[in-house]
Design an enzyme around this catalytic site. Structure first.
Site, PDB file in Angstrom:
ATOM      1  N   LYS A  13      -0.147  -1.064  15.720  1.00 38.44           N
ATOM      2  CA  LYS A  13      -1.483  -1.979  15.014  1.00 38.44           C
ATOM      3  C   LYS A  13      -2.309  -0.639  14.388  1.00 38.44           C
ATOM      4  O   LYS A  13      -1.888  -0.381  13.073  1.00 38.44           O
ATOM      5  CB  LYS A  13      -1.959  -2.542  15.549  1.00 38.44           C
ATOM      6  CG  LYS A  13      -1.829  -3.994  16.283  1.00 38.44           C
ATOM      7  CD  LYS A  13      -3.389  -4.970  16.460  1.00 38.44           C
ATOM      8  CE  LYS A  13      -3.843  -4.023  17.775  1.00 38.44           C
ATOM      9  NZ  LYS A  13      -3.506  -3.618  19.149  1.00 38.44           N
ATOM     10  N   ARG A  88     -10.801  -9.990  17.586  1.00 33.77           N
ATOM     11  CA  ARG A  88     -10.707 -10.077  18.387  1.00 33.77           C
ATOM     12  C   ARG A  88     -10.128 -11.837  19.020  1.00 33.77           C
ATOM     13  O   ARG A  88      -9.474 -11.413  20.598  1.00 33.77           O
ATOM     14  CB  ARG A  88     -10.349  -8.914  19.209  1.00 33.77           C
ATOM     15  CG  ARG A  88      -9.298  -7.834  19.543  1.00 33.77           C
ATOM     16  CD  ARG A  88     -10.237  -7.083  20.578  1.00 33.77           C
ATOM     17  NE  ARG A  88      -8.752  -6.245  21.662  1.00 33.77           N
ATOM     18  CZ  ARG A  88      -8.326  -4.805  20.963  1.00 33.77           C
ATOM     19  NH1 ARG A  88      -9.378  -4.183  19.667  1.00 33.77           N
ATOM     20  NH2 ARG A  88      -7.430  -4.159  21.095  1.00 33.77           N
ATOM     21  N   ARG A 127       1.566   6.915  25.601  1.00 40.59           N
ATOM     22  CA  ARG A 127       0.069   6.890  24.709  1.00 40.59           C
ATOM     23  C   ARG A 127      -0.119   7.849  24.966  1.00 40.59           C
ATOM     24  O   ARG A 127      -0.891   8.610  26.188  1.00 40.59           O
ATOM     25  CB  ARG A 127       0.017   5.690  24.545  1.00 40.59           C
ATOM     26  CG  ARG A 127      -0.933   5.864  23.098  1.00 40.59           C
ATOM     27  CD  ARG A 127      -1.856   4.811  22.507  1.00 40.59           C
ATOM     28  NE  ARG A 127      -2.816   4.091  23.120  1.00 40.59           N
ATOM     29  CZ  ARG A 127      -2.990   2.863  23.233  1.00 40.59           C
ATOM     30  NH1 ARG A 127      -2.738   2.436  21.485  1.00 40.59           N
ATOM     31  NH2 ARG A 127      -2.989   1.859  24.006  1.00 40.59           N
ATOM     32  N   ARG A 160      -5.619   7.819  27.476  1.00 42.00           N
ATOM     33  CA  ARG A 160      -6.793   6.552  27.255  1.00 42.00           C
ATOM     34  C   ARG A 160      -7.238   6.198  28.306  1.00 42.00           C
ATOM     35  O   ARG A 160      -6.245   5.420  29.275  1.00 42.00           O
ATOM     36  CB  ARG A 160      -6.356   5.073  26.117  1.00 42.00           C
ATOM     37  CG  ARG A 160      -6.735   5.904  24.865  1.00 42.00           C
ATOM     38  CD  ARG A 160      -6.226   4.669  24.076  1.00 42.00           C
ATOM     39  NE  ARG A 160      -6.893   3.496  24.382  1.00 42.00           N
ATOM     40  CZ  ARG A 160      -7.068   2.802  23.194  1.00 42.00           C
ATOM     41  NH1 ARG A 160      -6.254   2.720  21.815  1.00 42.00           N
ATOM     42  NH2 ARG A 160      -7.495   1.258  23.957  1.00 42.00           N
ATOM     43  N   ARG A 171      -5.695  -5.916  29.925  1.00 43.89           N
ATOM     44  CA  ARG A 171      -5.900  -6.186  28.313  1.00 43.89           C
ATOM     45  C   ARG A 171      -5.076  -7.176  27.877  1.00 43.89           C
ATOM     46  O   ARG A 171      -5.073  -7.934  27.026  1.00 43.89           O
ATOM     47  CB  ARG A 171      -5.299  -4.871  27.751  1.00 43.89           C
ATOM     48  CG  ARG A 171      -6.816  -3.844  28.254  1.00 43.89           C
ATOM     49  CD  ARG A 171      -6.249  -2.596  27.256  1.00 43.89           C
ATOM     50  NE  ARG A 171      -6.446  -2.539  26.421  1.00 43.89           N
ATOM     51  CZ  ARG A 171      -6.186  -1.569  25.724  1.00 43.89           C
ATOM     52  NH1 ARG A 171      -5.274  -0.806  26.838  1.00 43.89           N
ATOM     53  NH2 ARG A 171      -5.969  -1.100  24.905  1.00 43.89           N
TER      54      ARG A 171
HETATM   55  P1  ADP Z   1      -2.500  -0.673  19.212  1.00 45.31           P
HETATM   56  O1  ADP Z   1      -3.098  -0.013  18.026  1.00 45.31           O
HETATM   57  O2  ADP Z   1      -1.492  -1.846  18.657  1.00 45.31           O
HETATM   58  O3  ADP Z   1      -2.890  -0.761  20.438  1.00 45.31           O
HETATM   59  P2  ADP Z   1      -0.499   1.788  19.232  1.00 45.31           P
HETATM   60  O4  ADP Z   1      -0.322   2.060  17.145  1.00 45.31           O
HETATM   61  O5  ADP Z   1      -1.578   3.638  19.507  1.00 45.31           O
HETATM   62  O6  ADP Z   1      -1.021  -0.225  19.556  1.00 45.31           O
HETATM   63  O7  ADP Z   1       0.538   2.272  19.578  1.00 45.31           O
HETATM   64  C1  ADP Z   1       1.105   2.191  21.121  1.00 45.31           C
HETATM   65  C2  ADP Z   1       1.894   3.190  21.670  1.00 45.31           C
HETATM   66  O8  ADP Z   1       3.619   2.775  21.068  1.00 45.31           O
HETATM   67  C3  ADP Z   1       1.654   4.659  21.014  1.00 45.31           C
HETATM   68  O9  ADP Z   1       1.631   5.869  21.880  1.00 45.31           O
HETATM   69  C4  ADP Z   1       2.656   4.846  19.281  1.00 45.31           C
HETATM   70  O10 ADP Z   1       2.929   6.136  19.421  1.00 45.31           O
HETATM   71  C5  ADP Z   1       3.859   3.467  19.966  1.00 45.31           C
HETATM   72  N1  ADP Z   1       4.459   3.244  18.787  1.00 45.31           N
HETATM   73  C6  ADP Z   1       3.758   2.254  17.943  1.00 45.31           C
HETATM   74  N2  ADP Z   1       4.755   2.143  17.047  1.00 45.31           N
HETATM   75  C7  ADP Z   1       6.090   2.371  17.740  1.00 45.31           C
HETATM   76  C8  ADP Z   1       6.949   1.724  17.212  1.00 45.31           C
HETATM   77  N3  ADP Z   1       7.896   1.117  16.274  1.00 45.31           N
HETATM   78  N4  ADP Z   1       8.451   2.595  18.276  1.00 45.31           N
HETATM   79  C9  ADP Z   1       8.400   2.368  19.737  1.00 45.31           C
HETATM   80  N5  ADP Z   1       6.886   2.865  19.869  1.00 45.31           N
HETATM   81  C10 ADP Z   1       5.592   3.061  19.210  1.00 45.31           C
HETATM   82  P1  AMP Z   2      -8.554  -0.929  20.810  1.00 44.23           P
HETATM   83  O1  AMP Z   2      -8.499   0.568  20.631  1.00 44.23           O
HETATM   84  O2  AMP Z   2      -7.874  -1.911  19.471  1.00 44.23           O
HETATM   85  O3  AMP Z   2      -7.121  -1.240  22.033  1.00 44.23           O
HETATM   86  O4  AMP Z   2      -9.655  -1.233  21.501  1.00 44.23           O
HETATM   87  C1  AMP Z   2      -9.816  -0.941  23.201  1.00 44.23           C
HETATM   88  C2  AMP Z   2     -11.255  -1.409  23.729  1.00 44.23           C
HETATM   89  O5  AMP Z   2     -12.004  -1.640  22.393  1.00 44.23           O
HETATM   90  C3  AMP Z   2     -10.495  -3.217  23.521  1.00 44.23           C
HETATM   91  O6  AMP Z   2      -9.754  -2.943  24.884  1.00 44.23           O
HETATM   92  C4  AMP Z   2     -11.633  -4.001  23.480  1.00 44.23           C
HETATM   93  O7  AMP Z   2     -12.537  -3.412  25.039  1.00 44.23           O
HETATM   94  C5  AMP Z   2     -12.415  -2.815  23.026  1.00 44.23           C
HETATM   95  N1  AMP Z   2     -12.691  -3.744  21.297  1.00 44.23           N
HETATM   96  C6  AMP Z   2     -11.991  -3.388  20.136  1.00 44.23           C
HETATM   97  N2  AMP Z   2     -11.941  -3.854  19.277  1.00 44.23           N
HETATM   98  C7  AMP Z   2     -12.447  -5.206  19.861  1.00 44.23           C
HETATM   99  C8  AMP Z   2     -13.159  -6.198  19.388  1.00 44.23           C
HETATM  100  N3  AMP Z   2     -13.060  -6.700  17.420  1.00 44.23           N
HETATM  101  N4  AMP Z   2     -14.179  -7.355  20.197  1.00 44.23           N
HETATM  102  C9  AMP Z   2     -13.778  -6.837  21.345  1.00 44.23           C
HETATM  103  N5  AMP Z   2     -13.902  -6.128  21.529  1.00 44.23           N
HETATM  104  C10 AMP Z   2     -13.600  -4.861  20.983  1.00 44.23           C
END
Ligand code: ADP
Ligand code: AMP
Length: 213
Positions: A13, A88, A127, A160, A171
């Site tokens: 995302k 969420r 990541r 992270r 999660r």
């Molecule tokens: P989210 O925001 O949904 O938690 P991220 O954008 O941080 O996910 O992506 C999670 C991990 O996967 C990161 O390390 C990112 O570089 C990698 N990633 C994102 N999109 C792709 C893809 N289409 N193919 C492979 N790896 C990806």
């Molecule tokens: P993210 O970076 O989106 O993966 O979020 C990391 C963490 O932040 C999540 O696992 C939750 O603990 C918290 N968080 C982020 N966005 C929300 C939301 N909209 N509602 C509740 N918790 C959130």
């Protein structure tokens, strides 16, 4: 343009939201990034959120809504935004719909980046995130030019806290219980679009662009 990104944690995302935001010159708003910045700065909000985040749980709706409503009030939101990680829960989605409706406004699209659970664990374990600028990379799928150093700002990359395998499982189950119902919510609202998030980053982005254009 007002867009919500849906999908499991690690689905991509944030990666896509940053590209959409750059394309449309609108802010990318990640509640996770805002919570992490508050933790880093030692704010009261950060202290309250950290306990939930470390356990892979959601931060309570009241705290999250207070934070996001303040963010929407900032001037850069006037021409739209890409929301990443918010809403969420159904309660958050309803609060967002109401706050927009009160202004005679509504969302344009909810884009579900669809990735099966078995691929999520590999995504999250590889990541790497830049604490300085929020850049996101992957050791295998999106490596930086110099290992451990952000391509965008030269900052140091980190893993992270909540990307540890045991927290990832928690999660994912929280996602299925509390966030996945939003897919039906936005489908019923007639604005749901689904993209195959297992493809390469640029292929996913092209699919999203076709939807938005
Ligand atoms: P989210 O925001 O949904 O938690 P991220 O954008 O941080 O996910 O992506 C999670 C991990 O996967 C990161 O390390 C990112 O570089 C990698 N990633 C994102 N999109 C792709 C893809 N289409 N193919 C492979 N790896 C990806
Ligand atoms: P993210 O970076 O989106 O993966 O979020 C990391 C963490 O932040 C999540 O696992 C939750 O603990 C918290 N968080 C982020 N966005 C929300 C939301 N909209 N509602 C509740 N918790 C959130």
């Amino acid at each position: 343009m007002k867009i919500v990104m849906l999908g499991a944690p690690g689905a991509g995302k944030g990666t896509q939201a940053k590209k959409i935001a750059a394309e449309y010159n609108i802010p990318h708003i990640s509640t996770g990034d805002i919570f992490r910045a508050n933790i880093k700065n030692g704010t009261e909000l950060g202290k309250r959120a950290k306990a939930y985040m470390d356990e892979g749980k959601l931060v309570p709706d009241s705290l999250t809504l207070e934070l996001i409503m303040d963010r929407f009030a900032e001037p850069d939101c006037a021409s739209g935004y890409v929301l990443d990680g918010f809403p969420r829960t159904i309660a958050q989605a309803e609060a967002l719909a109401k706050s927009l409706a009160d202004k005679g406004d509504k969302l344009d699209f909810a884009i579900d980046v669809d990735v099966p659970d078995e691929k999520i664990v590999t995504r999250m374990s590889g990541r790497r995130a830049c604490a300085a600028c929020g850049g996101t990379f992957h050791i295998k799928y999106n490596p930086t030019k110099v290992e451990g150093i952000c391509d965008l700002c030269g900052g140091e990359l980190m893993i992270r806290d909540d990307d540890k395998p045991e927290t990832v499982q928690k999660r994912l189950s929280v996602y299925h219980e509390q966030t996945q119902p939003l897919i039906d919510f936005y489908n019923n609202a007639g604005i749901l679009m689904t993209v195959d998030g297992t493809q390469d980053v640029d292929v996913v982005f092209n699919s999203i662009m076709q939807i938005l254009k």
